[in-house]
Design a protein around this motif. Structure first.
Motif, PDB file in Angstrom:
ATOM      1  N   UNK A   1       5.409   3.556  -1.985  1.00 32.75           N
ATOM      2  CA  UNK A   1       4.965   2.280  -1.434  1.00 32.75           C
ATOM      3  C   UNK A   1       5.662   2.043  -0.102  1.00 32.75           C
ATOM      4  N   UNK A   2       4.940   1.543   0.860  1.00 33.77           N
ATOM      5  CA  UNK A   2       5.473   1.368   2.204  1.00 33.77           C
ATOM      6  C   UNK A   2       6.689   0.447   2.214  1.00 33.77           C
ATOM      7  N   UNK A   3       6.677  -0.584   1.382  1.00 31.74           N
ATOM      8  CA  UNK A   3       7.793  -1.537   1.396  1.00 31.74           C
ATOM      9  C   UNK A   3       8.995  -1.034   0.601  1.00 31.74           C
ATOM     10  N   UNK A   4       8.986   0.234   0.172  1.00 31.08           N
ATOM     11  CA  UNK A   4      10.122   0.827  -0.535  1.00 31.08           C
ATOM     12  C   UNK A   4      10.787   1.926   0.301  1.00 31.08           C
ATOM     13  N   UNK A   5      10.510   1.946   1.584  1.00 37.32           N
ATOM     14  CA  UNK A   5      11.024   2.995   2.458  1.00 37.32           C
ATOM     15  C   UNK A   5      12.323   2.567   3.129  1.00 37.32           C
ATOM     16  N   UNK A   6      13.150   3.546   3.460  1.00 38.71           N
ATOM     17  CA  UNK A   6      14.347   3.283   4.264  1.00 38.71           C
ATOM     18  C   UNK A   6      13.941   3.120   5.729  1.00 38.71           C
TER      19      UNK A   6
ATOM     20  N   UNK B   1      14.829   4.919   8.371  1.00 37.07           N
ATOM     21  CA  UNK B   1      14.433   6.193   8.961  1.00 37.07           C
ATOM     22  C   UNK B   1      13.073   6.662   8.479  1.00 37.07           C
ATOM     23  N   UNK B   2      12.770   6.422   7.204  1.00 34.50           N
ATOM     24  CA  UNK B   2      11.459   6.795   6.664  1.00 34.50           C
ATOM     25  C   UNK B   2      10.349   5.965   7.301  1.00 34.50           C
ATOM     26  N   UNK B   3      10.630   4.676   7.530  1.00 32.11           N
ATOM     27  CA  UNK B   3       9.639   3.834   8.204  1.00 32.11           C
ATOM     28  C   UNK B   3       9.328   4.369   9.601  1.00 32.11           C
ATOM     29  N   UNK B   4      10.359   4.844  10.297  1.00 30.84           N
ATOM     30  CA  UNK B   4      10.138   5.398  11.631  1.00 30.84           C
ATOM     31  C   UNK B   4       9.221   6.616  11.572  1.00 30.84           C
ATOM     32  N   UNK B   5       9.397   7.460  10.568  1.00 32.46           N
ATOM     33  CA  UNK B   5       8.546   8.635  10.447  1.00 32.46           C
ATOM     34  C   UNK B   5       7.101   8.247  10.114  1.00 32.46           C
ATOM     35  N   UNK B   6       6.926   7.170   9.346  1.00 34.85           N
ATOM     36  CA  UNK B   6       5.576   6.679   9.072  1.00 34.85           C
ATOM     37  C   UNK B   6       4.947   6.133  10.355  1.00 34.85           C
TER      38      UNK B   6
ATOM     39  N   UNK C   1       0.851  -1.185   0.000  1.00 34.95           N
ATOM     40  CA  UNK C   1       0.000   0.000   0.000  1.00 34.95           C
ATOM     41  C   UNK C   1       0.891   1.241   0.000  1.00 34.95           C
ATOM     42  N   UNK C   2       0.305   2.355  -0.391  1.00 40.24           N
ATOM     43  CA  UNK C   2       1.035   3.617  -0.341  1.00 40.24           C
ATOM     44  C   UNK C   2       1.001   4.179   1.078  1.00 40.24           C
ATOM     45  N   UNK C   3       1.962   5.030   1.352  1.00 41.45           N
ATOM     46  CA  UNK C   3       2.057   5.642   2.679  1.00 41.45           C
ATOM     47  C   UNK C   3       0.763   6.356   3.038  1.00 41.45           C
ATOM     48  N   UNK C   4       0.231   7.163   2.130  1.00 42.90           N
ATOM     49  CA  UNK C   4      -0.978   7.927   2.453  1.00 42.90           C
ATOM     50  C   UNK C   4      -2.179   7.012   2.678  1.00 42.90           C
ATOM     51  N   UNK C   5      -2.210   5.854   2.001  1.00 45.23           N
ATOM     52  CA  UNK C   5      -3.309   4.913   2.204  1.00 45.23           C
ATOM     53  C   UNK C   5      -3.249   4.304   3.594  1.00 45.23           C
ATOM     54  N   UNK C   6      -2.044   3.978   4.050  1.00 45.66           N
ATOM     55  CA  UNK C   6      -1.885   3.399   5.381  1.00 45.66           C
ATOM     56  C   UNK C   6      -2.229   4.415   6.459  1.00 45.66           C
ATOM     57  N   UNK C   7      -1.757   5.629   6.289  1.00 49.32           N
ATOM     58  CA  UNK C   7      -2.038   6.674   7.276  1.00 49.32           C
ATOM     59  C   UNK C   7      -3.526   7.021   7.284  1.00 49.32           C
TER      60      UNK C   7
END
Length: 338
Positions: free
Chosen positions: A149-154, A156-161, A114-120
């Protein structure tokens, strides 16, 4: 006393009692003699702790101190063996159902595909008091990641999500477990700027961290856990003062008599390092002492001539080490009994 006077006095007493009652708000978090063991390991031991509205609290402790178990108990992920845990005067589960608590934990992955905005957006929609999506993304500093896409994050980016998910609703308590792990310096600065905004809006923020400079700079209250108990509780300045030691640093041009230096009074630690390989380059001596005046006086008595002498208080990290090391050297009641 007349009937009118009696009534007035009674009314005044009732008003005073009501005002007194209102002056004592229900704690945001309350641990009352909480114990939790995993087999023979006692992770939390008779823990007594309260957090109040609007506080920003850092939870510190060495590995195995009970930090993760304490957070799990606070969030209702585990049940205490004895004692009680309450949030806002009710059970952790009920407080979470009411949308009063947001959490950012180390454990657990993010939904993939899923995309970041969809998860949030999903987290926002599920929250009883969801915030506007654009506001959540901006607060967490991930507006530019919204279509990623959530599974394409670093990492540090995952932590911000995860932070965005923890603040998807208007929570009264935000719990963060090692929140800036994997973030670079710029991302950490942005993150703590967002957390300050949360605190300024009256929310209580509790975070566990290994970055002691974060606790020193961000928290208005520091709690040190050790062996499952509260070892120290106060402002960062109070924790430093409680360690009871000062740091002494100076340079020596002459050869160092290690035996003599180790014999200085009030010494708690000593290190000597060369300032260079060239002849006569000298050495830097770093000392921790619980009586800096006595140590420096004795230093001159040895015939030493220190240059660039500095005496300062311990930083939070040095104070933390001093407190936990001193406790490790003292057996617990249980250990003594054995």
């Amino acid at each position: 006393m007349t009937t009118t006077e009696t009534t007035t006095a009674a009314t005044g007493a009732a008003t005073t009692a009501t005002a007194t009652h209102r002056a004592a708000p229900v704690p945001v978090v309350s641990f009352r003699q909480v114990n939790k063991s995993y087999g023979a390991v006692r992770a939390v031991a008779d823990l007594r702790l309260e957090l109040n509205p609007g506080e920003t609290v850092a939870l510190l402790g060495p590995n195995g101190a009970g930090k993760s178990s304490t957070l799990d108990l606070l969030l209702g992920l585990r049940t205490p063996d004895s004692g009680s845990v309450s949030l806002f005067g009710t059970t952790p589960q009920r407080a979470i159902e009411q949308g009063k608590v947001g959490a950012m934990l180390q454990s657990g992955g993010l939904m993939e595909g899923v995309k970041v905005k969809e998860l949030v957006r999903l987290a926002r929609d599920l929250h009883p008091r969801g915030r506007p999506l654009d506001e959540i993304l901006a607060t967490a500093g991930i507006t530019d990641l919204a279509d990623r896409m959530v599974d394409k994050l670093s990492g540090g980016q995952e932590q911000r999500v995860r932070f965005a998910l923890a603040t998807a609703g208007a929570n009264d308590l935000i719990v963060l477990d090692e929140p800036t792990t994997g973030m670079d310096v710029s991302a950490r600065r942005t993150f703590w700027g967002a957390m300050r905004q949360q605190a300024q809006q009256g929310r209580t923020v509790l975070f566990a961290t290994h970055y002691l400079e974060e606790a020193d700079e961000i928290a208005d209250r520091v709690i040190v856990l050790h062996r499952g108990r509260v070892l120290a509780d106060g402002t960062a300045a109070e924790i430093k003062a409680r360690a009871g030691a000062r740091r002494i640093t100076f340079d020596l041009a002459e050869p160092v008599d290690h035996t003599a230096l180790h014999g200085l009074p009030a010494l708690t630690s000593l290190s000597v390092s060369d300032r260079g390989s060239a002849a006569g380059a000298g050495r830097t001596v770093r000392i921790q002492s619980h009586d800096a005046d006595a140590t420096v006086h004795a230093l001159y008595g040895l015939g030493c001539y220190p240059h660039n002498l500095e005496v300062s208080g311990l930083g939070l990290e040095q104070a933390f080490i001093a407190l936990t090391t001193a406790t490790d050297a003292t057996p617990t009641t249980e250990e003594t009994a054995r």
